[in-house]
Design an enzyme around this catalytic site. Structure first.
Site, PDB file in Angstrom:
ATOM      1  N   LEU A 163       0.825  -1.161   0.070  1.00 26.85           N
ATOM      2  CA  LEU A 163      -0.009  -0.093  -0.242  1.00 26.85           C
ATOM      3  C   LEU A 163       0.745   1.273  -0.016  1.00 26.85           C
ATOM      4  CD1 LEU A 163      -3.101   0.405   0.156  1.00 26.85           C
ATOM      5  CD2 LEU A 163      -2.796   0.841   2.639  1.00 26.85           C
ATOM      6  N   ASP A 164       0.506   2.343  -1.025  1.00 28.15           N
ATOM      7  CA  ASP A 164       1.128   3.558  -0.968  1.00 28.15           C
ATOM      8  C   ASP A 164       2.768   3.259  -1.346  1.00 28.15           C
ATOM      9  OD1 ASP A 164      -1.114   4.449  -0.077  1.00 28.15           O
ATOM     10  OD2 ASP A 164      -0.569   4.785   1.932  1.00 28.15           O
TER      11      ASP A 164
END
Lengths: 267, 267, 267, 267
Positions: C210-211
């Protein structure tokens, strides 16, 4: 500054935010004071009158506004939809602290987006021959919808004195250049011709001198030798959209003051 | 593009970086190809001549440069030291891929920083009456120091044809506005007068038409109603410094091409 | 570079734009060549096959795309409408060189703007318990609409491997911070807590981490001690909108390449 | 606000500029009032004492400063000269409203630029073994030169409590990243590794938590896949220089206030 602070204190108000500015050249003092009336001992309807003696003592020009009274604005657009669509979107989402009272266009195309957004739409076509009559109808429409701010969201018509005089310092235009560079028509063509490395957009109050009114907001974007005029137009759209929205926001939050041919934009 | 790639391949070179641009309006193809000669089967001294037939076949204008041959530049400054000091600092630290051959000023003040930096300093004072003679001395000095790029690092004298013609597209000036806004004298005063919300700086090749030469680099900084002219001048200094350095760097890395009144600045 | 130029030349094509990049660390050569087939002696349908031997000779990974074949994209959004509305507006006006194949949302609210824009709308609600089933339906919907790029236009759901694996390097997310600062939830709260003077937005390809996916575009805006979290959220919206649009545009113009955890974004 | 305005009025002062801020979460009111004593009926030496009762009444923390008393600053630098050279240049030209009391370095290299600028130079070499003694000498030097602001102009040593405690909120550091991204060593390497499209610089007050102190100023610059680490370092230098100068200026103009782990930077 002291007198205003004292006024607020005396009436039980609470200063939330204040900002002062001195124009030394002109010898004028500007001040914006935002205060809360929650604990006040004065009715909001009486504030302006109660302040009158203070204003008189110092020869102040005063404007009293309430942040929960949303200014009614008219959005005027010709064919290009980006600024109009953007402002309507901000209004729909509740971001814009104002009421879109009416959308006016010299083309019928924008009726759909106005309808989708729930704003009244008025179609006021114009030709060189009908300009005077159209402007009369325009002013009537603005009055009819109780408009206090006119936003030229890429409205490609030059406004005559009938409109300008009816809304002094209440008409915001977006010009697609970094003024005072590239005044007049086709600024992106002028920019490409000159070979600039940045293009700009300028939001300003409309005045009788085209593109010469007090500037509220400006921004720029980088371009290169590769960018065609179409690229400049496309990149410029994002600038126009953001700069116009920033200027409209400053105005409807009562953070702008026109003095001479300049603006003070409080933060 | 194919012919150049083939030339490099044939002689055992290795393309490091290439960039092409087509000016569709003018129908001209521009290309910059950087290649490594480490594995080449040709001497660097022979590259230009060997390429001649390729150039002739396509009617190319060609410039062959070697990245380890550092261009010799002259820095010209009047009283304001920020651009001069900045460029000398970049040179001292090894950041600027060029040789500062000489610092020239119409004021003696800058002798100290030149001496500190280890650059020769030539003082060429000028008055309205001695302009012609001073410009002759200036060109002689530039020739004497074998200069190929003249940088007007806040040199507040308008150059006449004697100098301009001796260094076509080899004189870079920094103008303290976002051209074409505020040409001529005192641009910060003009900017303050107009009430702009951004100030700018523009590096351009100097031409006979003052402030009209091909633009190499531009940048802007935000200002507000609070900024006095002194503030604009101070904020502008940082812009001028950075924009001029960027333009000089592009030139000495042979990444700029002048075509008509525009520049192509390869990345 | 030579081999590609020769291929184009041999088949009567005309190079419009070319750009090369060498990743020296990894020892990989990247190239994007845009050429016109107007005068070509080869059918567009045969280009890929005809190029195969060239690719094989150099061990190239090749992608052949035609600029008049508009990629089909899906826009996924949760409640916040600004990115979705913006991309739909760009599509309606013809600015976005892509086809919005479908709008998908876990909330029904966005049906209206999709309908107004003329895009099919699919409502796929999700709860923690139905995540797996919803993702299966999502992938089926994407396949059903023949989607090749998924744009997470403020879609506030973390995607599982079922979706990510179906669209490798074909899912663009907008994260409301300047990554890698403020990963995870509530980045504006984190930003306000830390007292930063700039806020940012980052468009990146979605990956299992994520990210952490390859960054395509980023931008920032100034904030001050005065800005509340609501102000950051509001200012951030403009950033998110513009940064996401820029990334989507780069992708659908086939100007992005993912290599390792980075992107090459051709100009 | 009223009480301060009244104090100024009572003593014949003239408010030049005032700014207020309320931290609603913390329930703290901040105010900066700049006033002219030209027409005052109070001696400057008596202002602080005369204000004491007002401060006591509201439980204010007060700082009284005079704009013509230039703060004495120490510039600390290791090998990289760009920030040091820039600040010295601003001092020499009169732009920086402060006095460079001393230049301190753990390397002898910077003696020359200090001498050229007319600033005392103190060489305080340091090794892991001599850190404690060097810090003692450092604090003695700072006291000896009557320093009130310490500027870490790319001083590549972590300061211990001996120094930090001696100058609380009076040590400004420049970190070469957009904090909180890329804390710690080699931020440009981290940035290149992550593939960001912007690099940044952050000026902050130094605290015991490395890179965690209150942020004063930040800025960013665009980078691309083409930029090597050397390019990032070079582009970053301009950022570091400008951001540090901006923060130092804000501090010496008494426009910064530290509250918790944040700064208020008055405009």
């Amino acid at each position: 500054m002291h007198a205003v602070a004292e006024f607020v204190l005396t009436h039980g108000g609470n200063v939330l935010h204040a900002e002062q500015h001195i124009d030394r050249e002109a010898g004028v003092f500007f001040q914006r004071v935002e205060f809360d009336l929650a604990t006040a001992t004065i009715d909001r309807g009486d504030v302006a009158a109660a302040f009158q003696p203070v204003a008189a003592r110092f020869g102040m020009d005063v404007s009293v506004r309430f942040s929960d009274e949303r200014p009614r604005i008219a959005l005027l657009a010709s064919r290009e939809p980006h600024c109009l669509g953007d402002l309507l979107g901000r209004w729909r989402s509740g971001e814009l602290p104002a009421e879109v009272a009416v959308v006016i266009s010299n083309h019928a195309d924008n009726a759909a987006i106005a309808a989708f957004s729930g704003a009244p739409f008025v179609h006021l076509p114009v030709t060189p021959d009908t300009r005077a009559a159209q402007e009369t109808a325009l002013v009537e429409t603005l009055h009819g919808y109780d408009v206090e701010l006119v936003v030229l969201a890429r409205y490609m018509q030059v406004l005559g004195p009938a409109v300008l005089d009816a809304y002094p310092a209440q008409i915001i235009n977006i010009h697609h250049s970094f003024l005072p560079a590239f005044v007049g028509a086709k600024p992106y063509h002028q920019a490409q011709q000159r070979g600039v490395k940045l293009i700009g957009a300028t939001a300003h109050y409309a005045t009788a001198d085209l593109d010469e009114g007090p500037i509220i907001a400006q921004d720029v974007a980088a371009v290169t030798h590769r960018d065609s005029i179409d690229d400049l137009v496309r990149k410029g759209r994002d600038l126009e959209t953001v700069v116009l929205a920033r200027a409209v926001r400053a105005h409807v939050e009562h953070r702008t003051l026109v003095f001479g041919n300049k603006t003070i934009v409080f933060s």
